[in-house]
Design a protein around this motif. Structure first.
Motif, PDB file in Angstrom:
ATOM      1  N   LEU A 189       1.653  -4.295   4.818  1.00  0.00           N
ATOM      2  CA  LEU A 189       0.521  -5.020   5.411  1.00  0.00           C
ATOM      3  C   LEU A 189       0.477  -4.847   6.926  1.00  0.00           C
ATOM      4  N   ASN A 190       1.634  -4.909   7.551  1.00  0.00           N
ATOM      5  CA  ASN A 190       1.705  -4.815   9.013  1.00  0.00           C
ATOM      6  C   ASN A 190       1.402  -3.412   9.537  1.00  0.00           C
ATOM      7  N   THR A 191       1.605  -2.394   8.726  1.00  0.00           N
ATOM      8  CA  THR A 191       1.374  -1.025   9.182  1.00  0.00           C
ATOM      9  C   THR A 191       0.052  -0.447   8.689  1.00  0.00           C
ATOM     10  N   PHE A 192      -0.694  -1.220   7.930  1.00  0.00           N
ATOM     11  CA  PHE A 192      -1.924  -0.717   7.331  1.00  0.00           C
ATOM     12  C   PHE A 192      -2.927  -0.213   8.372  1.00  0.00           C
ATOM     13  N   ALA A 193      -3.105  -0.935   9.454  1.00  0.00           N
ATOM     14  CA  ALA A 193      -4.100  -0.547  10.463  1.00  0.00           C
ATOM     15  C   ALA A 193      -3.778   0.811  11.083  1.00  0.00           C
ATOM     16  N   ASP A 194      -2.502   1.088  11.300  1.00  0.00           N
ATOM     17  CA  ASP A 194      -2.098   2.344  11.934  1.00  0.00           C
ATOM     18  C   ASP A 194      -1.940   3.501  10.943  1.00  0.00           C
ATOM     19  N   ALA A 195      -1.534   3.186   9.729  1.00  0.00           N
ATOM     20  CA  ALA A 195      -1.278   4.235   8.733  1.00  0.00           C
ATOM     21  C   ALA A 195      -1.652   3.721   7.340  1.00  0.00           C
TER      22      ALA A 195
END
Length: 114
Positions: A46-52
């Motif tokens: 969830l925390n990395t979704f925006a970047d990757a």
């Protein structure tokens, strides 16, 4: 969306056994450390979704797959223990069979409420 780890470790409808102990069917299917690892992987996704986004989805899918495998293994082991508990019992002694029947019912109801 935040995952409630406390709720995951304490399913509703827990039945207490003798002396206030939980019956085997009401114990968490996965140890809390294994649950925590899977939850942590989902949080990371969830925390990395925006970047990757693609990598996040792959990580979430992998966590899902791991949870399924661990749950299937835990359920198979629980079934094996229940079956062994009543398989070789005296047919006239129904208390063990009734206890096993109740545990099958509790586990199955928990699965249906997931």
């Amino acid at each position: 969306m935040m995952y409630d780890q406390t709720r995951a470790r304490q399913p509703s409808g827990q039945a207490a056994g003798p002396a206030g102990r939980r019956s085997p069917s009401s114990e968490p299917l996965l140890p809390s450390d294994e649950q925590d690892k899977i939850v942590q992987r989902l949080r990371h996704a969830l925390n990395t979704f925006a970047d990757a986004p693609l990598e996040a989805l792959q990580e979430a899918e992998s966590a899902y797959d791991e949870a399924i495998v661990q749950l299937a293994n835990a359920l198979a082991e629980r079934r094996r223990l229940l079956h062994a508990g009543w398989q070789d019992q005296n047919p006239d002694a129904q208390s063990d069979e009734l206890r096993a029947l109740r545990q099958y019912r509790e586990i199955t109801q928990r699965l249906l409420h997931i």
